[in-house]
Each structure stands twice: as C-alpha cells, then as structure tokens.
Motif scaffolding. Structure first.
Motif, PDB file in Angstrom:
ATOM      1  N   ARG A  20     -78.905   6.690   0.117  1.00 51.47           N
ATOM      2  CA  ARG A  20     -79.158   6.612   1.565  1.00 51.47           C
ATOM      3  C   ARG A  20     -77.856   6.304   2.307  1.00 51.47           C
ATOM      4  NH1 ARG A  20     -78.175   1.393   3.040  1.00 51.47           N
ATOM      5  NH2 ARG A  20     -78.881  -0.243   1.630  1.00 51.47           N
ATOM      6  N   TRP A 259     -85.446   1.199   3.317  1.00 49.45           N
ATOM      7  CA  TRP A 259     -84.709   2.084   4.240  1.00 49.45           C
ATOM      8  C   TRP A 259     -85.671   3.064   4.903  1.00 49.45           C
ATOM      9  CZ3 TRP A 259     -83.819   7.468   3.359  1.00 49.45           C
ATOM     10  CH2 TRP A 259     -82.995   8.079   4.322  1.00 49.45           C
ATOM     11  N   ALA A 260     -86.560   3.641   4.101  1.00 51.06           N
ATOM     12  CA  ALA A 260     -87.538   4.592   4.647  1.00 51.06           C
ATOM     13  C   ALA A 260     -88.391   3.922   5.724  1.00 51.06           C
ATOM     14  CB  ALA A 260     -88.431   5.122   3.522  1.00 51.06           C
ATOM     15  N   SER A 262     -87.559   1.370   7.524  1.00 48.75           N
ATOM     16  CA  SER A 262     -86.737   1.025   8.696  1.00 48.75           C
ATOM     17  C   SER A 262     -86.553   2.229   9.628  1.00 48.75           C
ATOM     18  CB  SER A 262     -85.369   0.482   8.255  1.00 48.75           C
ATOM     19  OG  SER A 262     -84.558   1.567   7.824  1.00 48.75           O
ATOM     20  N   LEU A 263     -86.639   3.415   9.061  1.00 51.63           N
ATOM     21  CA  LEU A 263     -86.488   4.633   9.882  1.00 51.63           C
ATOM     22  C   LEU A 263     -87.753   4.967  10.655  1.00 51.63           C
ATOM     23  CD1 LEU A 263     -84.944   7.208   7.379  1.00 51.63           C
ATOM     24  CD2 LEU A 263     -83.740   5.997   9.188  1.00 51.63           C
ATOM     25  N   ALA A 268     -90.551  10.106   9.840  1.00 56.38           N
ATOM     26  CA  ALA A 268     -89.099  10.135  10.071  1.00 56.38           C
ATOM     27  C   ALA A 268     -88.379  10.812   8.909  1.00 56.38           C
ATOM     28  CB  ALA A 268     -88.578   8.713  10.264  1.00 56.38           C
ATOM     29  N   LEU A 269     -88.857  10.557   7.700  1.00 58.17           N
ATOM     30  CA  LEU A 269     -88.227  11.184   6.515  1.00 58.17           C
ATOM     31  C   LEU A 269     -88.416  12.697   6.558  1.00 58.17           C
ATOM     32  CD1 LEU A 269     -89.524   8.713   3.758  1.00 58.17           C
ATOM     33  CD2 LEU A 269     -87.215   8.774   4.703  1.00 58.17           C
ATOM     34  N   ARG A 272     -86.165  14.256   9.145  1.00 60.44           N
ATOM     35  CA  ARG A 272     -84.769  14.361   8.709  1.00 60.44           C
ATOM     36  C   ARG A 272     -84.583  15.590   7.816  1.00 60.44           C
ATOM     37  NH1 ARG A 272     -81.284   9.785   8.971  1.00 60.44           N
ATOM     38  NH2 ARG A 272     -80.250  10.390   7.038  1.00 60.44           N
ATOM     39  N   ALA A 358     -84.111  13.570   2.681  1.00 60.95           N
ATOM     40  CA  ALA A 358     -83.939  12.611   3.779  1.00 60.95           C
ATOM     41  C   ALA A 358     -82.638  11.803   3.726  1.00 60.95           C
ATOM     42  CB  ALA A 358     -85.126  11.658   3.797  1.00 60.95           C
ATOM     43  N   THR A 359     -82.068  11.618   2.547  1.00 59.65           N
ATOM     44  CA  THR A 359     -80.852  10.790   2.491  1.00 59.65           C
ATOM     45  C   THR A 359     -79.611  11.557   2.949  1.00 59.65           C
ATOM     46  OG1 THR A 359     -80.608  11.387   0.157  1.00 59.65           O
ATOM     47  CG2 THR A 359     -81.666   9.260   0.642  1.00 59.65           C
ATOM     48  N   GLU A 361     -77.362  13.305   5.584  1.00 66.07           N
ATOM     49  CA  GLU A 361     -77.195  13.250   7.040  1.00 66.07           C
ATOM     50  C   GLU A 361     -77.059  14.672   7.592  1.00 66.07           C
ATOM     51  OE1 GLU A 361     -77.683  10.568   8.636  1.00 66.07           O
ATOM     52  OE2 GLU A 361     -76.231   8.983   8.194  1.00 66.07           O
TER      53      GLU A 361
END
Ligand SMILES: Cc1ncc(COP(=O)(O)O)c(C=O)c1O
Length: 383
Positions: A20, A259-260, A262-263, A268-269, A272, A358-359, A361
C-alpha cells in the motif's frame, strides 16, 4: 522522447503486488513474533484478520472464513479435494490458473462426471452452459489473461450444486456476488499487497453442509481436512489454524485491511482499481501498437491488465521474435527502474501485464504510460 518522470513506485507485478502507499517495515512493529499462534495474543490477531476481512468485503453474516495453509492454491485445493465427487462437476477456465484446476479435477481427482468449458486467452467460455444442478468451479478473475466474469448473474440463485470460485485477484478490487458463491478463495499478496504464504477460504452454509454430509472416497492430508466425524472443524474459522502461520504476515495482512478501512472500505478499493484501468484504457485508445488481450470491455480485468502488441510490423514477425520483443520491452522498463515484473505470464500470449489493483497509485500508472511508448519504440528500432 525518453520521459523525464518515473512512477514513484515501479511495482506493477500481478503478485506479489505493490505494498500500500507509504507502507514501511514499521507497519509490522507490533507483530506477535516469537509467540505461539495459539496463545491469546496470536489467536486474537488471527481472529482479527478474519473479522476485518469479512467486514471490508461485506461477506454475508452466515458465511464463515478461515486462514489456511498454502496460499490461494492451498485454499482452493482444500475445497476441490474435500467437496468434489458428490455430484457432477463443470469447470470453466480461460487461462492458466483455471486450467490448472480443470487438470486437477480430471487427472488428479479423476472425477468421472466432469465437463470442462475452456476459452482461449482474452476470451471467456459461454457461461450460460453452466448446469447448476452440478458443482461449478471457476476463477472470478483470470490473472494471466486479464479476463474476469462480467458479474454473478449467470449463477443460479436456487442452485443445487456449489459455486466454487478462485477469487484471488478479484476480491477487494471487484464486486464479487457473495450470495451467488459457496466457496471463495484468495491470498494476501494480491489486491491489499500483503505477504504470500497464507490462503483465505470462505464457505457458505451450503458448502459447510457439503463438508458435514459428504466424505469423498479419497485420502485427504491433514492440511486439507476441514471436518471430522461428520462435523465441521469450526475452530479453523475463528483463528485456530490447522498449522503454524507467520505472525509477521498476519500483522501485514491486518495493516492492509486497516488501510482499506481508512480509505472507506470496499467501494473505495474498487474505485481505485477502476481508475487504474481507465488510465490504461485511455492510453490504449490512442495507441498505435498496443491493445487489450480482453477486447470485450465487459470481461476486462481492472487488476491484471493484459496487453498485446498489435503493431502490424510486429505482428508480421515470427512468433518467437514477437515474444522476444515483448520481453525486451518489459526488461528495458525494469532496467530503467520504471516498471518491474510486467512481462506477460509465462504460459500466456507474449505481451505486457500491468497490475491495477488498489495498492497501485493511479498517478503512477499515468507516469508509466509514456514510458511504455518509449520502451516499445526503443526496442522496435533496435530489432
Ligand atoms: C487466479 C489465480 N489462482 C491461483 C493463484 C495461485 O495463488 P497462490 O500463489 O496464492 O497460491 C494465482 C496467482 O497468481 C492466481 O492469479
């Protein structure tokens, strides 16, 4: 012209996938290392990984989830070996991993009532052929061809057989139709960028029933056994793993899940990953030399994004020369520190495969696109 900016993270492998954003070894500092996984602390971490996974994925409350040995392969093989043979089996495959499960059904399990529906790389078999009075085995996303099932509509709600799905490069990046699936497997090193080695196995109530009512006539090694005396070994699904897990890997999986969350969780995943695919789609739309292996957008993966080279000058070359060139493009980008591990899978048609999970960018993929043109032109001008 050679681009001036490189992606911040050149990790575009389709597994193990990029960590991530902002990950560092610090993420592991609270790992329960040196402790028994059966001690309160270890067991709590394992249970937390199960619970957080269920929550992020929105698994139905009556489904159970366990951490099992042998990564995704271990998880799917446990299901195949423990459950199949009770009724006829249909296997749908369209790339290397799905074909592997078909081979296991045929040559290892030697199932007598087996139908295999196979499509070439870039295509998908006719899913309407599935007979839901039988068990059906398939891969949600074919990692080596970049082809996914379009949705779960083809899976019957009132099925009598089990839908057994290898979803390792789909979960956390795609909408997986949980209510249509009875067995779902994945591993940690894909969409959330965890470490390899451990498998996740989700079971519907009907899959549990199969385990409790059917004993296949074949030997099962201890690491495959999920029931004893007609009862599910339910500890497996609350963190009592069959054998010893790595608490470092567990900690890393928890980091990915936090992390997932928090998004904003699964939506959200998925967003992305969809944005990552869009960058490549926009680039392909204006490319004179690259196209998707999956030409049909409805079945195009947003995680393992597979490209073929369609430049007429390239296609006119002998097949081995084409393969050499595609590999040379990937090797050049690796050497430049721009993109690692993006050559297509060893059994797949020559080309490129770029991870869009998702990780990764989106900004890094945007930076990568001009490099693809530069690398292809560089290689083509030399050969
Ligand atoms: C669709 C699919 N199934 C199975 C596997 C094997 O997974 P593992 O190495 O976690 O056992 C992979 C690995 O890339 C995969 O993409």
């Amino acid at each position: 012209m050679k681009p001036s900016s490189k992606p911040n993270n050149p990790c575009f492998s389709s597994g193990p996938c990029a960590k991530r954003p902002l990950w560092s070894l610090d993420a592991l500092k609270n790992a329960a290392v040196g402790r028994s996984h059966r001690a309160k602390i270890g067991r709590a971490r394992l249970a937390e990984a199960i619970e957080r996974s269920k929550k992020v994925l929105g698994m139905p409350p009556d489904y159970i989830l366990g951490i099992v040995p042998g990564s995704d392969t271990g998880a799917i093989e446990m299901a195949l070996w423990s459950m199949l043979g009770e009724r006829g089996v249909d296997v749908f495959c369209w790339e290397s991993f799905g074909s592997g499960w078909a081979t296991d059904c045929k040559s290892q399990l030697k199932l007598s009532d087996l139908r295999i529906f196979k499509a070439d790389y870039g295509k998908i078999p006719d899913l309407a052929q599935a007979d839901w009075s039988r068990d059906v085995v398939f891969t949600w996303n074919g990692t080596t061809s970049g082809v996914r099932v379009p949705n779960g509509d083809w899976i019957a709600s009132g099925r009598q057989g089990l839908a057994i799905c290898d979803a390792t490069s789909a979960v956390f990046a795609m909408d997986v139709a949980w209510d249509k699936l009875d067995v779902v497997t994945w591993s940690w090193q894909k969409v959330l960028g965890g470490e390899g080695g451990h498998g996740m196995l989700a079971l519907s109530p009907r899959a549990v029933k199969r385990l409790e009512t059917y004993t296949p006539d074949r030997p099962l090694p201890k690491i495959f056994r999920m029931s004893k005396g007609g009862k599910l070994i339910d500890g497996i699904f609350v963190g009592d793993t069959i054998n010893t897990p790595s608490m470092l890997c567990v900690e890393d999986a928890l980091d990915g899940l936090r992390w997932a969350e928090s998004l904003g969780g699964l939506p959200a995943l998925i967003a992305r990953s969809a944005a990552n695919l869009k960058v490549i789609e926009d680039w392909v739309a204006q490319s004179s030399w690259a196209a998707f292996l999956a030409e049909d957008k409805a079945i195009r993966s947003s995680t393992s994004i597979c490209l073929k080279i369609v430049d007429p000058a390239h296609v006119a070359l002998p097949a081995d020369e084409q393969a050499k060139r595609a590999k040379a493009v990937a090797a050049l980008l690796d050497k430049e520190g721009v993109a690692y591990d993006i050559a297509s899978y060893r059994d797949a048609p020559a080309g490129l495969r770029i991870w869009g999970g998702a990780t990764v960018e989106t900004s890094d993929l945007e930076l990568l696109m001009p490099w693809l043109d530069w690398a292809y032109q560089s290689v083509a001008s030399l050969t």
